[in-house]
Design a protein around this motif. Sequence first.
Motif, PDB file in Angstrom:
ATOM      1  N   GLU A 493       0.837  -1.215   0.000  1.00 33.34           N
ATOM      2  CA  GLU A 493       0.000   0.000   0.000  1.00 33.34           C
ATOM      3  C   GLU A 493       0.867   1.258   0.000  1.00 33.34           C
ATOM      4  OE1 GLU A 493      -3.977   1.689   2.278  1.00 33.34           O
ATOM      5  OE2 GLU A 493      -2.668   0.270   3.316  1.00 33.34           O
ATOM      6  N   ARG A 496       3.805   0.376  -3.410  1.00 30.63           N
ATOM      7  CA  ARG A 496       3.285   0.012  -4.734  1.00 30.63           C
ATOM      8  C   ARG A 496       1.760   0.067  -4.719  1.00 30.63           C
ATOM      9  NH1 ARG A 496       6.164  -5.596  -6.190  1.00 30.63           N
ATOM     10  NH2 ARG A 496       5.288  -5.135  -8.239  1.00 30.63           N
ATOM     11  N   PRO A 497       1.183   1.256  -4.508  1.00 32.15           N
ATOM     12  CA  PRO A 497      -0.282   1.364  -4.350  1.00 32.15           C
ATOM     13  C   PRO A 497      -1.067   0.841  -5.542  1.00 32.15           C
ATOM     14  CG  PRO A 497       0.758   3.533  -4.592  1.00 32.15           C
ATOM     15  CD  PRO A 497       1.848   2.551  -4.385  1.00 32.15           C
ATOM     16  N   GLU A 498      -0.466   0.967  -6.743  1.00 32.38           N
ATOM     17  CA  GLU A 498      -1.185   0.466  -7.927  1.00 32.38           C
ATOM     18  C   GLU A 498      -1.340  -1.046  -7.888  1.00 32.38           C
ATOM     19  OE1 GLU A 498       3.031  -0.144  -8.623  1.00 32.38           O
ATOM     20  OE2 GLU A 498       1.885   1.565  -7.846  1.00 32.38           O
ATOM     21  N   GLU A 499      -0.335  -1.750  -7.324  1.00 32.20           N
ATOM     22  CA  GLU A 499      -0.428  -3.205  -7.177  1.00 32.20           C
ATOM     23  C   GLU A 499      -1.390  -3.568  -6.049  1.00 32.20           C
ATOM     24  OE1 GLU A 499       0.854  -5.808  -8.824  1.00 32.20           O
ATOM     25  OE2 GLU A 499       1.613  -4.418 -10.329  1.00 32.20           O
ATOM     26  N   ALA A 501      -3.988  -2.141  -5.115  1.00 35.17           N
ATOM     27  CA  ALA A 501      -5.390  -1.980  -5.529  1.00 35.17           C
ATOM     28  C   ALA A 501      -5.885  -3.103  -6.427  1.00 35.17           C
ATOM     29  CB  ALA A 501      -5.551  -0.637  -6.243  1.00 35.17           C
ATOM     30  N   LYS A 502      -4.975  -3.962  -6.907  1.00 32.26           N
ATOM     31  CA  LYS A 502      -5.349  -4.981  -7.899  1.00 32.26           C
ATOM     32  C   LYS A 502      -6.036  -6.209  -7.303  1.00 32.26           C
ATOM     33  CE  LYS A 502      -1.813  -4.149 -11.455  1.00 32.26           C
ATOM     34  NZ  LYS A 502      -0.619  -4.744 -12.106  1.00 32.26           N
ATOM     35  N   TYR A 697       4.294 -11.260  -4.917  1.00 33.29           N
ATOM     36  CA  TYR A 697       5.055 -10.173  -4.287  1.00 33.29           C
ATOM     37  C   TYR A 697       6.092 -10.788  -3.359  1.00 33.29           C
ATOM     38  CZ  TYR A 697       0.908  -7.931  -6.113  1.00 33.29           C
ATOM     39  OH  TYR A 697      -0.093  -7.515  -6.955  1.00 33.29           O
TER      40      TYR A 697
END
Length: 998
Positions: A493, A496-499, A501-502, A697
Amino acid sequence: MRYGTFSEVELLQLAKENQVTRLALTDINNTSAGLNFVRKSTEYDITPVLGIDFRNGVDPCFVGIAQNNEGYLELNDYLSEHLHQGKSFLKSAPEFQNAYVVYPFEKVIQEQRKSFADYEFIGISINDLRRLPFSGLLKFKDKLVVQQPVTFRNKRDFNAHRLLRAIDNNTLLSKLSTMEQASEDEKMFPIENLAAAFSEHPFILENTERLLNSCSIHFDFSTGRKPQNLQFYNTNGEEDEAMLKKLCQEGLPYRYPEGGDAVIARLKKELELIIKMGFVSYFLINWDIVSYARKQKFFYVGRGSGANSIVAYLLRITDVDPMELDLYFERFINLYRANPPDFDIDFSHRDRPIMTQYIFDRFKNVALLGTYVTFKWRGMVRELGKVFGLPKEEIDMLCDGDFQASRLDKVSILVVKYTKLLQGMPNYLSIHAGGILITEKPLHWFSATNMPPKGFPTTQYDMVIAEDVGLYKFDILGQRGLSKIKETLDILEHDRPEEFAKFDIHDIKAFKKDSVINNLVKTAQCMGCFYVESPAMRMLLKKLEVDTYLGLVAASSIIRPGVAKSGMMREYILRHRNKGRAEEKAHPVMLNIMPETYGVMVYQEDVIKVAHHFADLDLGEADVLRRGMSGKFRSREEFQRVEEKFIDNCRKKGYDDTLIFEIWNQVASFAGYAFAKGHSASYAVESYQTLFLRAYYPLEYMVAVLNNGGGFYRPEFYVHEARMLGAKIHPPCVNTSNNGNRILGNNLYLGFGYLRELEDRVSERILKERIINGIFNSLEDFLDRVTLSIEQVSILIRIDAFRFTGTNKHELLWKAHLFLGKTQKIDHPKLFRPDHQDFEIPSLHTTDLEMAFTQLELLGFALCSPFELLIDPPKNTTGSKDLERYLERHIDIYGYLITVKNTKTHKGSPMQFATLLDQQGQVFDTVLFPPIAAKYRFRGKGIYRFYGKVVSEFGFLSIEVIKMRKEDYVQDPRYADMKTSTKVFEAKKSASADSVSE
C-alpha cells in the motif's frame, strides 16, 4: 502451590477412608482446587465445604469458611484484592456477611483477643488440647471448634513438602527454616479417633458439627447444566435471537449471492439448535469481537470447530464455507453437547493486546483463563539440583538425561530419586494461551483471581474445570503468520499502491483456482508460508502431489502426529496414489463413512462418525470420545466407560477383535492432535493467502516474514530465499536501513535489529534524526548529530553501515576514535557543531573474508555463500538438481545445515532427518537411520559432506546417509595470518566463479 503434596481427589479418598462425611477444603491463599473438589465430592459421599487459609507467607492469619456461595464470593473478593495489590492480610478478618472466620489457637493466645463476633471462632488442633486448659480460652466455650489441618498422609508427603518449601524459598534443603514448614503431625485422623481425642471437651465437637452443618456450597456439574457465560448480549433472549437472525440474513448476499435451498435449510437447522442450546449470546459476542477488529482494519482468522458452522460463516467469524467443504454439522453442535462450539480467533501478535483490552473494556465480568504449570523432568531436576547444592554442570547433565545411573554420585542419585515425588505436581499458576472468560455471575463466584504482569485478572482454575461448570472460553490468539500478511499489505500500500489496488486478500475463491499458487503447493516451494513450510509438510505435499485447496485441507490434518502415529498417514498416501487400494484395504463401513479420505480417519469429526456409525454410540457418547482425544479428559471415568461401550457394541455387531482394536487404536492415537476439518480449512485459507503473496510479491513478503520473527527456520534462510527470489542483500546502512528490514525495488536492506550488540536507543536516535534532519553526509556529520559511545559507533562501522562515504571501515574506525575518544559517551544533544581537526589517516583496506567473519559475529550469518568460507573447496558441485540422476545410486554431496529433526523408531532407537542447502542454494533432504545416527553426529551450524544413497518414496527424493563429515571453515582472518586466509578465500572465490561459468 509448592506447599501441599496431594490432590483434592486424593484428599476426598483419604476422607472417605477415615469416615469423614463433611470436609472443608481451605488451601493457602488459593482456590484452584475448589471447583473440582465440589465436582468430585458426591462420588465419595462427602458434603463439601469451601474456604481459604489466609496467610502472610506461611504465617497463618485466619481461615475463612464459606457458609454458602455468597460467602465464597466474599472470601474470593477479599483474597483477590490482596493478591492483585500485593497487600498483606491484617490480623483480624473483615466483617464477612456469609462466611465464618476461624483464628488459630496460637494466634489467639499471642494477640490476647478478648472478644469474638458471631461469625468468629477459635480453632483447636489435637496438639493444642494439652495447652487448652491453661490458655484461658475455655471461657469462650461456644467459640471453640476443631481445626485439624491436613497437609500430609505419610512420611513421603512430608519429604515432598520439605523439597517444595526449599524450592519456593530458593534455598538449600539443609538451610530450610522449620518456620517455613508445616508440622509433621498435620494429618487426618479417623472420625472415632478425633472424637476420642476431644472426648473431654464434647462441646468442641458439637460446635464444629453445628458450624459445618450450616455450610452449603453448590455448583452445577450436571450434563444438562446451563452455560454460565454472559447470558444475554442485549437485554433479553428475544432481542438476542432477533439480532442473530437479522445478522445471518444480512450475511447471506455477501457469502452466497447465488442463494440456494440447501443453504437456507442448513441455516435454519443451525439457528434452531443454537437457540435451543442457549448459545446465542456466545455467537453474538464473537461477532462483536470480529466486527470491532474489522473496523480497526485488523487482520484475523477464525478457526476451531466453530468453522463448521454456516452461522459463523455468515457472521464473518470464519472464512470457511461449510457448504463447499461439506463440513460435518454434528462436530460443530449437537443436542447432546453441553459446550458451545470452539472458536479460535487469531490476530496479528501486534493487534492481539488491543483486542484483549477491547474485550475487557466492552464487557463486564471478564478474566483471562488460568492454567497449571506442572513439574516436568527438566524443571524438577533444575530445582532439586539447586536444593541439594549440585554444581550447574552436573544439573545440566542430569537435565539432558545423558547419564548412566550407576555412575552417579549420592547427591545426584537423590535428585533423580526425588523427582518421582514431584512428577506432575502443580508448580505455579500461569495464563492459558488465549482463553478469555466472560461470565454472567461475578468472576469471584467461581474462584479468586491473580493479577499477572499482563495486567488482567486471571482465574485460579483451568479450562477443563471451567467447561465442567459451564464456563466456555473465547480464544483470542496472537499469530505471527497474520502479522506477515498484514505487513506485506502495508508495504504494498505504501510502496506500490497500484499493485495493492489490484487484489483482495480475502478473495480465497480466486486464489484456489490460481495455477501459479497451486503449482507452488505441488512443488513444495513454500518457504515462509503459513503451516506449509516445514520439511515434513514439504515432504508430504510432494508425496501427495497436492495441487488443490481441498488437498491442502487434508494435508494440514494428515501431518498431525495422531494420524502419523497410527500408521495411517502412510496408508492415506498409498490410497491417494492408488485409488483402487481403498476398496481393497478399507472396511466397507469405514469407506462408506469417509469416502473423501479413503476410509482413513483424518479429522476430529471422523472420530464422531466412526463412533456413531461404526460402533453405534449416540452423538453424546461420541462427543465424549472426541473430548477424550484431547488428552484433557482421557483419564476421566466417562471416557473409560465410552471406550468399553465402543468395544462392546462392535462385538455385538459381529466385528472380530482384530478389526475392533485396530479401529480403536486409530481413534486413541489421535490423542489431542487431530484437527476438526473446519480448523484445517481455516489453516489452508491462511496458507493460500501467504502463498498468493509469495507467488506475486515475493520480496515484500519475505521482508514481512523476516520482520515478524521468521518462521520454522532461522532468519538467514529467509534472507537466502529472498536472494534466490531476486533480491540483492545489503548489510545495515545508517542512511537507508530501519530497525526492521526494508525493501526498495529489488534491494533488501537488513535492519538494525539484527545487530545484536547495538542498543535499541541508538537505532531509535538514528531513525529520529534522519526523519527530522535528513540523511547523513559523512561520518563526522553523523557523529555531530547522533549521540552515542565509541563502542556503539564501532558496531555500525564494522558492519559497513557508512559505506556510502566510500571510505574504508578501518579508516573510519580511526576517525571515530579520534573524534570521540575511547571513553566519551554523551547522552545529551550538542548545542553547537564543534570545529573538526583534520587528521592524517594511514591508507587501510578490508578484505571480503574479514567482512564475512564480521557479519557472522554481528549478524549471526555471513552474506556471502558459506561454501566460500571452507578451508578445502568442495571436490564437486553436486546438488539437488542431480538427485534424480543418482536415484538408487550413491552420491557425494555438500550441504549447509538448515535444520535437524531428532526422532525415534517404533523400537525407540534414535534417528535423524536433516535438511540442507546445496552449493546452488537449493534444498535437499537426508535421513540418518539408527546405526548411522549412532556413529555420526551433527555438530551445529556449518557445512557437511555426505556420502549416501539417493532413494525415492512416493516421488520424494532424499539421501540415506552412509558417511558424513563436518567441513572446516578457514581461520578468522582478524585473529589469524591475514595473508594466508585471504589467499585461500580469493582462490576459492575464483574457483567458484569458474564452476558457475561452466
